[in-house]
Design an enzyme around this catalytic site. Structure first.
Site, short mmCIF file in Angstrom:
data_model
loop_
_atom_site.label_atom_id
_atom_site.label_comp_id
_atom_site.label_asym_id
_atom_site.label_seq_id
_atom_site.Cartn_x
_atom_site.Cartn_y
_atom_site.Cartn_z
N LYS A 259 36.47 37.91 32.05
CA LYS A 259 35.60 39.00 31.62
C LYS A 259 35.56 39.07 30.10
O LYS A 259 36.51 38.65 29.44
CB LYS A 259 36.14 40.33 32.14
CG LYS A 259 35.96 40.57 33.62
CD LYS A 259 36.54 41.92 34.02
CE LYS A 259 36.37 42.18 35.51
NZ LYS A 259 34.99 42.29 35.96
N GLU A 331 36.45 38.68 42.98
CA GLU A 331 37.73 38.49 43.67
C GLU A 331 37.97 39.56 44.73
O GLU A 331 38.69 39.31 45.71
CB GLU A 331 38.88 38.48 42.66
CG GLU A 331 39.44 39.86 42.24
CD GLU A 331 38.42 40.74 41.53
OE1 GLU A 331 37.42 40.21 41.02
OE2 GLU A 331 38.61 41.97 41.49
N ARG A 333 36.08 40.86 47.00
CA ARG A 333 35.58 40.51 48.34
C ARG A 333 36.45 39.44 49.00
O ARG A 333 36.53 39.37 50.22
CB ARG A 333 34.09 40.13 48.24
CG ARG A 333 33.79 38.86 47.52
CD ARG A 333 32.34 38.78 47.06
NE ARG A 333 32.06 39.67 45.93
CZ ARG A 333 30.86 39.83 45.37
NH1 ARG A 333 29.81 39.17 45.85
NH2 ARG A 333 30.70 40.66 44.36
#
Ligand code: BES
Ligand code: MN
Ligand code: ZN
Length: 482
Positions: A259, A331, A333
């Site tokens: 990110k 991540e 899910r």
């Protein structure tokens, strides 16, 4: 922590004093005695007002009541939602160390609800603030009612829910150097003393069981994964339970699909779903709710490293379905895929609800006060919507549709975890989860927008909101108790 006590009316000698008027702003006998002690300041305040029959909210009548060391007098009128009103009244009292509230003529139940709202609003994550001035000042509140014993009794259930809510707020607020899978599992273990059966599975055990989608997320971190299974058996032995499953990414750096650094610190609360599971089970156990409830916390840390999962990796999930990991930042899910499958396979629940800070897209769609709601079962959907309205934790139903499911198809595995090219990131994420619920009546709540707030409300200080604890407590209490 705030101490709330119930007593009979008596004009206090210090602290702030809040007085409930009738809905038409008339003064009862106790309010009149306060007014008299202040030489008529309440009456004259009401006479000076422009709109004579309405208060905007709790209003300060005077900072110089002239009663002992009483610091100020606040008046307020009843409203429909008394929990919310309690939060507003508390908001007006936060600058005081102690306060008294007069609720002349109120029922025990109404007084208990107001007290609950006060508790919700007053909690603050201030343990790391070393200056007294920065900490929450308000320490004790005396609620004066006609029948204090009865009010106290009515408050017990709310006080227990409050303990659950506060636990959720606390673990969600704690930074990722304090809360990681192992440490959060250890906190979950303490529910054992309230009668919750607690099982903890280590990463090694999860690997052995075939939780490859979940372990794949954890493999880049030195903090190993944990699965926590909490069981509260308050219902009939023969009753199938409800399962509540929480995303518990104790820190989400994005992994190799890292990110941007701006706001990355917020990803310490990516375990918000699991935080709700924990607080909810505490509330349920403390109140000995007559239902069978299973809580599942899927705990991992998502980090980039030499051992981290790569984009393009293919994992065989617990269900047997293969997943191509296109983006390691999708991540949640992956964790839920295995946890949802495990929950339905082991417990055959009547209903299953998951909570997850799953997508940034839900904030684009619904902002910060509504959670995204999905379901494969219209009846269950209605139940959740109805409980949501009662507690004021808002949800908005979004669609599941074959059209979106098609987008999940991968070239080299059964499905992929991202790169769908159809927009609607919140829906495609939910659609992905649906592949792992196997016909179980299921609700998914995307709480990425609601788990954390940058502004205070009547039921939380800015920060962790514990969104979902009250909603699911209400839902279980209403639909699954005998
Ligand atoms: N934990 C995030 C979602 C999130 C974002 C929660 C902002 C709260 C605030 C989740 O794991 C994530 O990274 N989702 C990605 C999915 C994408 C890679 C398909 C997202 O929403 O961008
Ligand atoms: Mn992510
Ligand atoms: Zn995440």
């Amino acid at each position: 922590m705030l101490k709330i006590s119930f007593e009979s009316f008596q004009i206090p000698k210090k602290g702030a004093l809040a007085v409930a008027l009738s809905s038409k702003l008339s003064l009862g006998k106790d309010a009149k005695s306060v007014d008299k002690a202040t030489h008529g300041q309440i009456q004259s305040y009401l006479e000076r007002k422009n709109s004579k029959d309405k208060l905007e909210g709790p209003e300060v009548v005077t900072h110089a009541p002239g009663i002992g060391d009483v610091s100020k007098i606040i008046i307020f009128a009843p409203q429909e939602n008394l929990v919310e009103l309690g939060g507003k009244v508390a908001g007006a009292l936060l600058s005081e160390k102690q306060a008294s509230i007069s609720l002349e003529g109120w029922s025990a139940k109404d007084a208990a609800q107001l007290a609950f709202g006060i508790g919700l609003r007053t909690w603050k994550f201030d343990k790391y603030l070393t200056k007294e001035d920065d900490r929450r000042k308000l320490k004790s509140i005396t609620i004066m009612v006609d029948n204090p014993k009865e009010a106290e009794k009515a408050y017990t259930e709310y006080a227990n829910i409050l303990e659950g809510v506060n636990l959720t707020k606390e673990v969600v607020s704690e930074p990722a150097n304090v809360i990681y899978p192992e440490s959060l599992a250890k906190i979950a273990k303490t529910l054992g003393k309230h009668g919750v059966k607690v099982e903890i599975f280590t990463q090694k055990e999860l690997h052995k069981k075939g939780f490859n989608a979940m372990v794949g997320v954890a493999q880049g971190s030195v903090n190993e994964a944990r699965l926590v299974v909490l069981q509260w058996n308050g219902g009939k032995k023969s009753d199938k339970p409800v399962c509540i499953v929480g995303k518990g990414v104790t820190f989400d750096s994005g992994g190799i699909s890292i990110k941007p650094s701006s706001k990355m610190e917020e990803m310490k609360w990516d375990m918000g779903g699991s935080g709700v599971v924990l607080g909810l089970l505490k509330a349920i156990a403390l109140n000995k709710v007559k239902a069978n409830v299973v809580g599942i916390m899927g705990l991992v840390e998502n980090m980039p490293s030499g051992s981290a999962q790569r984009p393009g990796d293919i994992v065989t999930s617990l269900s047997g379905k293969t997943i191509e990991v296109i983006n390691t930042d999708a991540e949640g899910r992956l964790v839920l895929a295995d946890c949802l499958w495990y929950a339905q396979d082991r417990f055959k629940p009547k209903a299953m609800v998951d909570l997850a800070t799953l997508t940034g897209a839900v904030i684009v769609a619904l902002g910060y006060r509504y959670a995204g709601l999905f379901s494969n079962d219209p009846k269950l959907l209605k139940q959740i919507e109805s409980s949501s309205k009662k507690v004021g934790e808002k949800v908005w139903n979004l669609p599941l549709d074959e059209e979106f499911a098609k987008a999940l198809k991968a070239d080299q595995a059964d499905i992929k975890n991202s790169d769908y090219g159809v927009g609607a990131g919140t829906i495609t994420a939910a659609q992905f989860l649906e592949c792992f619920v196997n016909d179980t009546p299921w609700v998914h709540l995307d709480i990425a927008g609601t788990a954390w707030a940058s502004k205070s409300s009547s039921s939380f200080e800015k920060g962790a909101t514990a969104f979902g604890v009250r909603l699911l407590y209400q839902w279980i209490e209403e639909n699954y108790t005998h």
